[in-house]
Design a protein around this motif. Structure first.
Motif, mmCIF file in Angstrom:
data_model
loop_
_atom_site.group_PDB
_atom_site.id
_atom_site.type_symbol
_atom_site.label_atom_id
_atom_site.label_comp_id
_atom_site.label_asym_id
_atom_site.label_seq_id
_atom_site.Cartn_x
_atom_site.Cartn_y
_atom_site.Cartn_z
ATOM 1 N N THR A 40 0.812 -1.214 0.000
ATOM 2 C CA THR A 40 0.000 0.000 0.000
ATOM 3 C C THR A 40 0.843 1.261 0.000
ATOM 4 O OG1 THR A 40 -0.192 -0.136 2.401
ATOM 5 C CG2 THR A 40 -1.988 -1.067 1.106
ATOM 6 N N ILE A 41 2.104 1.175 0.417
ATOM 7 C CA ILE A 41 2.992 2.341 0.360
ATOM 8 C C ILE A 41 3.212 2.757 -1.089
ATOM 9 C CG2 ILE A 41 5.382 3.083 0.717
ATOM 10 C CD1 ILE A 41 5.313 1.502 3.343
ATOM 11 N N LEU A 42 3.329 1.773 -1.944
ATOM 12 C CA LEU A 42 3.534 2.071 -3.355
ATOM 13 C C LEU A 42 2.253 2.637 -3.952
ATOM 14 C CD1 LEU A 42 5.378 -1.204 -4.370
ATOM 15 C CD2 LEU A 42 6.397 1.018 -3.906
ATOM 16 N N THR A 43 2.384 3.671 -4.716
ATOM 17 C CA THR A 43 1.198 4.238 -5.352
ATOM 18 C C THR A 43 0.808 3.372 -6.542
ATOM 19 O OG1 THR A 43 2.471 5.594 -6.855
ATOM 20 C CG2 THR A 43 1.910 6.573 -4.721
ATOM 21 N N TYR A 44 -0.335 3.671 -7.099
ATOM 22 C CA TYR A 44 -0.834 2.919 -8.244
ATOM 23 C C TYR A 44 0.143 2.990 -9.414
ATOM 24 C CZ TYR A 44 -3.958 1.520 -12.016
ATOM 25 O OH TYR A 44 -4.518 0.891 -13.106
ATOM 26 N N LYS A 45 0.674 4.170 -9.665
ATOM 27 C CA LYS A 45 1.609 4.316 -10.780
ATOM 28 C C LYS A 45 2.886 3.540 -10.530
ATOM 29 C CE LYS A 45 -0.046 8.777 -12.337
ATOM 30 N NZ LYS A 45 0.269 10.175 -12.567
ATOM 31 N N TRP A 46 3.386 3.552 -9.305
ATOM 32 C CA TRP A 46 4.611 2.811 -9.012
ATOM 33 C C TRP A 46 4.384 1.310 -9.160
ATOM 34 C CZ3 TRP A 46 9.444 4.094 -8.964
ATOM 35 C CH2 TRP A 46 9.788 5.426 -8.765
ATOM 36 N N GLN A 47 3.222 0.836 -8.784
ATOM 37 C CA GLN A 47 2.938 -0.592 -8.932
ATOM 38 C C GLN A 47 3.006 -0.988 -10.398
ATOM 39 O OE1 GLN A 47 -0.821 -1.333 -7.049
ATOM 40 N NE2 GLN A 47 -0.098 -0.715 -5.041
ATOM 41 N N TRP A 48 2.386 -0.187 -11.266
ATOM 42 C CA TRP A 48 2.430 -0.491 -12.692
ATOM 43 C C TRP A 48 3.849 -0.361 -13.235
ATOM 44 C CZ3 TRP A 48 -0.477 -3.207 -15.616
ATOM 45 C CH2 TRP A 48 -1.815 -3.354 -15.303
ATOM 46 N N ILE A 50 6.658 -0.964 -11.679
ATOM 47 C CA ILE A 50 7.404 -2.156 -11.275
ATOM 48 C C ILE A 50 6.996 -3.356 -12.124
ATOM 49 C CG2 ILE A 50 7.695 -3.821 -9.393
ATOM 50 C CD1 ILE A 50 7.546 -1.391 -7.491
ATOM 51 N N ILE A 51 5.709 -3.516 -12.337
ATOM 52 C CA ILE A 51 5.224 -4.649 -13.123
ATOM 53 C C ILE A 51 5.747 -4.593 -14.554
ATOM 54 C CG2 ILE A 51 3.138 -5.665 -14.136
ATOM 55 C CD1 ILE A 51 1.721 -4.900 -11.487
ATOM 56 N N LEU A 52 5.726 -3.404 -15.142
ATOM 57 C CA LEU A 52 6.158 -3.275 -16.535
ATOM 58 C C LEU A 52 7.676 -3.370 -16.695
ATOM 59 C CD1 LEU A 52 3.733 -0.460 -17.716
ATOM 60 C CD2 LEU A 52 3.607 -2.894 -18.228
ATOM 61 N N ALA A 54 9.717 -5.210 -14.676
ATOM 62 C CA ALA A 54 10.250 -6.454 -14.124
ATOM 63 C C ALA A 54 11.025 -7.285 -15.153
ATOM 64 C CB ALA A 54 9.134 -7.277 -13.499
ATOM 65 N N PRO A 55 10.538 -7.440 -16.389
ATOM 66 C CA PRO A 55 11.331 -8.219 -17.355
ATOM 67 C C PRO A 55 12.700 -7.600 -17.633
ATOM 68 C CG PRO A 55 9.102 -7.911 -18.173
ATOM 69 C CD PRO A 55 9.241 -7.076 -16.949
ATOM 70 N N PHE A 56 12.773 -6.278 -17.676
ATOM 71 C CA PHE A 56 14.057 -5.625 -17.918
ATOM 72 C C PHE A 56 14.988 -5.789 -16.728
ATOM 73 C CE2 PHE A 56 10.960 -3.394 -20.551
ATOM 74 C CZ PHE A 56 11.534 -3.620 -21.792
ATOM 75 N N LEU A 57 14.427 -5.827 -15.523
ATOM 76 C CA LEU A 57 15.231 -6.061 -14.335
ATOM 77 C C LEU A 57 15.830 -7.465 -14.364
ATOM 78 C CD1 LEU A 57 16.195 -5.032 -11.590
ATOM 79 C CD2 LEU A 57 14.095 -5.980 -10.616
ATOM 80 N N VAL A 58 15.069 -8.431 -14.812
ATOM 81 C CA VAL A 58 15.571 -9.803 -14.926
ATOM 82 C C VAL A 58 16.702 -9.862 -15.954
ATOM 83 C CG1 VAL A 58 14.968 -12.146 -15.667
ATOM 84 C CG2 VAL A 58 13.432 -10.869 -14.174
ATOM 85 N N ILE A 59 16.499 -9.216 -17.104
ATOM 86 C CA ILE A 59 17.537 -9.203 -18.141
ATOM 87 C C ILE A 59 18.790 -8.517 -17.619
ATOM 88 C CG2 ILE A 59 18.133 -8.249 -20.407
ATOM 89 C CD1 ILE A 59 15.163 -8.716 -21.169
ATOM 90 N N TRP A 60 18.644 -7.409 -16.904
ATOM 91 C CA TRP A 60 19.790 -6.697 -16.354
ATOM 92 C C TRP A 60 20.514 -7.580 -15.343
ATOM 93 C CZ3 TRP A 60 20.853 -5.092 -11.333
ATOM 94 C CH2 TRP A 60 21.963 -4.257 -11.202
ATOM 95 N N GLY A 61 19.763 -8.285 -14.506
ATOM 96 C CA GLY A 61 20.377 -9.185 -13.522
ATOM 97 C C GLY A 61 21.175 -10.291 -14.177
#
Length: 93
Positions: A40-48, A50-52, A54-61
């Motif tokens: 709930t700390i994360l706002t609606y925009k931040w949630q989206w 992070i979701i969008l 996430a695949p780039f974070l995996v590739i970067w990792g």
């Protein structure tokens, strides 16, 4: 043919939902409340966001954990017919 792929998607979604429900039910009440507060700390925009992203974070990792990727990039860039002055500015000389 499309019905098979739709059925496969439904099976995958049901499996993910079941796993998430099992994970959630295995948490203690304290862990559940902490996770709810964090979410709930994360706002609606931040949630989206992070979701969008996430695949780039995996590739970067994966890119950070496999050093052969960087040596390949360096060999590829040094073999390109880029003028030497540009390679010097980029640090490839």
């Amino acid at each position: 043919m499309e019905s098979n792929s739709a059925a496969d998607k439904n099976v995958f979604i049901n499996t993910v939902n079941t796993n998430l429900q099992n994970f959630w039910s295995n948490l203690s009440e304290r862990q559940k409340s902490i996770l709810k507060k964090l979410w709930t700390i994360l706002t609606y925009k931040w949630q989206w966001q992070i979701i969008l992203n996430a695949p780039f974070l995996v590739i970067w990792g994966l890119d950070q954990t496999i050093p052969a990727v960087h040596s390949f990039d360096m060999q590829l860039i040094s073999s390109l017919p880029i003028p030497m002055i540009i390679k010097t500015y980029l640090g490839f000389s």
